[in-house]
Design a protein around this motif. Structure first.
Motif, PDB file in Angstrom:
ATOM      1  N   LEU A   1       0.802  -1.224   0.000  1.00 46.51           N
ATOM      2  CA  LEU A   1       0.000   0.000   0.000  1.00 46.51           C
ATOM      3  C   LEU A   1       0.835   1.275   0.000  1.00 46.51           C
ATOM      4  O   LEU A   1       0.290   2.371  -0.019  1.00 46.51           O
ATOM      5  CB  LEU A   1      -0.959  -0.007   1.200  1.00 46.51           C
ATOM      6  CG  LEU A   1      -1.957  -1.160   1.216  1.00 46.51           C
ATOM      7  CD1 LEU A   1      -2.819  -1.118   2.469  1.00 46.51           C
ATOM      8  CD2 LEU A   1      -2.824  -1.150  -0.035  1.00 46.51           C
ATOM      9  N   SER A   2       2.159   1.124   0.033  1.00 45.93           N
ATOM     10  CA  SER A   2       3.044   2.293   0.049  1.00 45.93           C
ATOM     11  C   SER A   2       4.201   2.114  -0.927  1.00 45.93           C
ATOM     12  O   SER A   2       5.359   2.227  -0.541  1.00 45.93           O
ATOM     13  CB  SER A   2       3.585   2.513   1.462  1.00 45.93           C
ATOM     14  OG  SER A   2       2.554   2.645   2.398  1.00 45.93           O
ATOM     15  N   PRO A   3       3.935   1.838  -2.192  1.00 48.84           N
ATOM     16  CA  PRO A   3       5.023   1.582  -3.141  1.00 48.84           C
ATOM     17  C   PRO A   3       5.952   2.766  -3.354  1.00 48.84           C
ATOM     18  O   PRO A   3       7.109   2.595  -3.698  1.00 48.84           O
ATOM     19  CB  PRO A   3       4.288   1.205  -4.428  1.00 48.84           C
ATOM     20  CG  PRO A   3       2.947   1.836  -4.301  1.00 48.84           C
ATOM     21  CD  PRO A   3       2.634   1.814  -2.829  1.00 48.84           C
ATOM     22  N   HIS A   4       5.460   3.980  -3.109  1.00 53.21           N
ATOM     23  CA  HIS A   4       6.288   5.173  -3.295  1.00 53.21           C
ATOM     24  C   HIS A   4       7.471   5.216  -2.333  1.00 53.21           C
ATOM     25  O   HIS A   4       8.497   5.822  -2.617  1.00 53.21           O
ATOM     26  CB  HIS A   4       5.437   6.431  -3.127  1.00 53.21           C
ATOM     27  CG  HIS A   4       4.842   6.558  -1.758  1.00 53.21           C
ATOM     28  ND1 HIS A   4       3.768   5.782  -1.339  1.00 53.21           N
ATOM     29  CD2 HIS A   4       5.184   7.333  -0.699  1.00 53.21           C
ATOM     30  CE1 HIS A   4       3.475   6.098  -0.087  1.00 53.21           C
ATOM     31  NE2 HIS A   4       4.316   7.025   0.323  1.00 53.21           N
ATOM     32  N   LEU A   5       7.365   4.555  -1.186  1.00 57.52           N
ATOM     33  CA  LEU A   5       8.452   4.557  -0.209  1.00 57.52           C
ATOM     34  C   LEU A   5       9.672   3.785  -0.694  1.00 57.52           C
ATOM     35  O   LEU A   5      10.800   4.115  -0.344  1.00 57.52           O
ATOM     36  CB  LEU A   5       7.981   3.974   1.127  1.00 57.52           C
ATOM     37  CG  LEU A   5       6.946   4.780   1.887  1.00 57.52           C
ATOM     38  CD1 LEU A   5       6.515   4.022   3.138  1.00 57.52           C
ATOM     39  CD2 LEU A   5       7.492   6.145   2.253  1.00 57.52           C
ATOM     40  N   ALA A   6       9.480   2.766  -1.507  1.00 58.78           N
ATOM     41  CA  ALA A   6      10.582   1.935  -1.979  1.00 58.78           C
ATOM     42  C   ALA A   6      11.602   2.753  -2.759  1.00 58.78           C
ATOM     43  O   ALA A   6      12.804   2.508  -2.668  1.00 58.78           O
ATOM     44  CB  ALA A   6      10.061   0.785  -2.826  1.00 58.78           C
ATOM     45  N   ALA A   7      11.147   3.746  -3.504  1.00 58.31           N
ATOM     46  CA  ALA A   7      12.060   4.580  -4.283  1.00 58.31           C
ATOM     47  C   ALA A   7      13.016   5.351  -3.374  1.00 58.31           C
ATOM     48  O   ALA A   7      14.118   5.702  -3.784  1.00 58.31           O
ATOM     49  CB  ALA A   7      11.269   5.543  -5.160  1.00 58.31           C
ATOM     50  N   GLU A   8      12.604   5.591  -2.143  1.00 54.44           N
ATOM     51  CA  GLU A   8      13.436   6.313  -1.180  1.00 54.44           C
ATOM     52  C   GLU A   8      14.196   5.358  -0.270  1.00 54.44           C
ATOM     53  O   GLU A   8      14.889   5.792   0.647  1.00 54.44           O
ATOM     54  CB  GLU A   8      12.557   7.227  -0.323  1.00 54.44           C
ATOM     55  CG  GLU A   8      11.754   8.226  -1.111  1.00 54.44           C
ATOM     56  CD  GLU A   8      10.729   8.939  -0.226  1.00 54.44           C
ATOM     57  OE1 GLU A   8      10.981   9.082   0.973  1.00 54.44           O
ATOM     58  OE2 GLU A   8       9.685   9.335  -0.759  1.00 54.44           O
ATOM     59  N   GLY A   9      14.042   4.051  -0.493  1.00 54.68           N
ATOM     60  CA  GLY A   9      14.695   3.071   0.363  1.00 54.68           C
ATOM     61  C   GLY A   9      14.010   2.915   1.706  1.00 54.68           C
ATOM     62  O   GLY A   9      14.603   2.455   2.670  1.00 54.68           O
ATOM     63  N   LYS A  10      12.759   3.280   1.784  1.00 49.73           N
ATOM     64  CA  LYS A  10      12.016   3.212   3.041  1.00 49.73           C
ATOM     65  C   LYS A  10      10.972   2.104   2.986  1.00 49.73           C
ATOM     66  O   LYS A  10      10.598   1.646   1.921  1.00 49.73           O
ATOM     67  CB  LYS A  10      11.343   4.553   3.330  1.00 49.73           C
ATOM     68  CG  LYS A  10      12.325   5.680   3.514  1.00 49.73           C
ATOM     69  CD  LYS A  10      11.624   6.985   3.748  1.00 49.73           C
ATOM     70  CE  LYS A  10      12.632   8.110   3.893  1.00 49.73           C
ATOM     71  NZ  LYS A  10      11.977   9.404   4.015  1.00 49.73           N
TER      72      LYS A  10
ATOM     73  N   THR B   1       7.409   0.464   5.491  1.00 52.14           N
ATOM     74  CA  THR B   1       6.539   0.670   6.647  1.00 52.14           C
ATOM     75  C   THR B   1       6.679  -0.468   7.651  1.00 52.14           C
ATOM     76  O   THR B   1       6.045  -0.457   8.688  1.00 52.14           O
ATOM     77  CB  THR B   1       5.064   0.781   6.215  1.00 52.14           C
ATOM     78  OG1 THR B   1       4.711  -0.385   5.485  1.00 52.14           O
ATOM     79  CG2 THR B   1       4.834   2.015   5.373  1.00 52.14           C
ATOM     80  N   TYR B   2       7.504  -1.467   7.342  1.00 58.36           N
ATOM     81  CA  TYR B   2       7.711  -2.579   8.264  1.00 58.36           C
ATOM     82  C   TYR B   2       8.704  -2.165   9.349  1.00 58.36           C
ATOM     83  O   TYR B   2       9.803  -1.713   9.053  1.00 58.36           O
ATOM     84  CB  TYR B   2       8.220  -3.810   7.522  1.00 58.36           C
ATOM     85  CG  TYR B   2       7.255  -4.281   6.460  1.00 58.36           C
ATOM     86  CD1 TYR B   2       5.927  -4.560   6.775  1.00 58.36           C
ATOM     87  CD2 TYR B   2       7.656  -4.426   5.151  1.00 58.36           C
ATOM     88  CE1 TYR B   2       5.035  -4.985   5.813  1.00 58.36           C
ATOM     89  CE2 TYR B   2       6.772  -4.858   4.173  1.00 58.36           C
ATOM     90  CZ  TYR B   2       5.469  -5.127   4.519  1.00 58.36           C
ATOM     91  OH  TYR B   2       4.588  -5.550   3.555  1.00 58.36           O
ATOM     92  N   LEU B   3       8.290  -2.303  10.582  1.00 55.83           N
ATOM     93  CA  LEU B   3       9.098  -1.851  11.710  1.00 55.83           C
ATOM     94  C   LEU B   3       9.366  -2.999  12.671  1.00 55.83           C
ATOM     95  O   LEU B   3       8.685  -4.012  12.669  1.00 55.83           O
ATOM     96  CB  LEU B   3       8.368  -0.737  12.457  1.00 55.83           C
ATOM     97  CG  LEU B   3       7.943   0.473  11.620  1.00 55.83           C
ATOM     98  CD1 LEU B   3       7.085   1.404  12.438  1.00 55.83           C
ATOM     99  CD2 LEU B   3       9.166   1.193  11.091  1.00 55.83           C
TER     100      LEU B   3
END
Length: 90
Positions: free
Chosen positions: A71-80, A82-84
């Motif tokens: 649900l947050s594919p845009h984060l992958a481009a930044e190397g981020k 949501t899994y903590l």
């Protein structure tokens, strides 16, 4: 994570110690790379340098798909991701 625990008899730490007091440590996500079929990527990391050093920054862009939140594919481009990891008091 369970494969890591089976090998080391403990769960990976949320973060390892940095190479100096002002350098961030390595994430648990890096420590379990060999256990999510990413040994080649793990072996390319220079652990004598910080994760955000120029030579290690290229690895950030090659985040394994297993860490990409659907649900947050845009984060992958930044190397981020949501899994903590849950961590207790230091």
């Amino acid at each position: 994570v369970l494969n890591y625990e089976s090998t080391f008899r403990s769960y990976p730490p949320a973060e390892t110690a940095g190479i100096s007091s002002d350098t961030p440590g390595w994430s648990w996500r890096v420590l379990i790379l060999p256990y999510v079929e990413q040994t080649i990527l793990f072996n390319e990391i220079n652990f004598k340098r910080s994760w955000d050093s120029p030579e290690n920054r290229t690895i950030i862009t090659r985040m394994p798909a297993v860490y990409r939140a659907p649900l947050s594919p845009h984060l992958a481009a930044e190397g981020k991701t949501t899994y903590l990891a849950v961590r207790g008091a230091k």
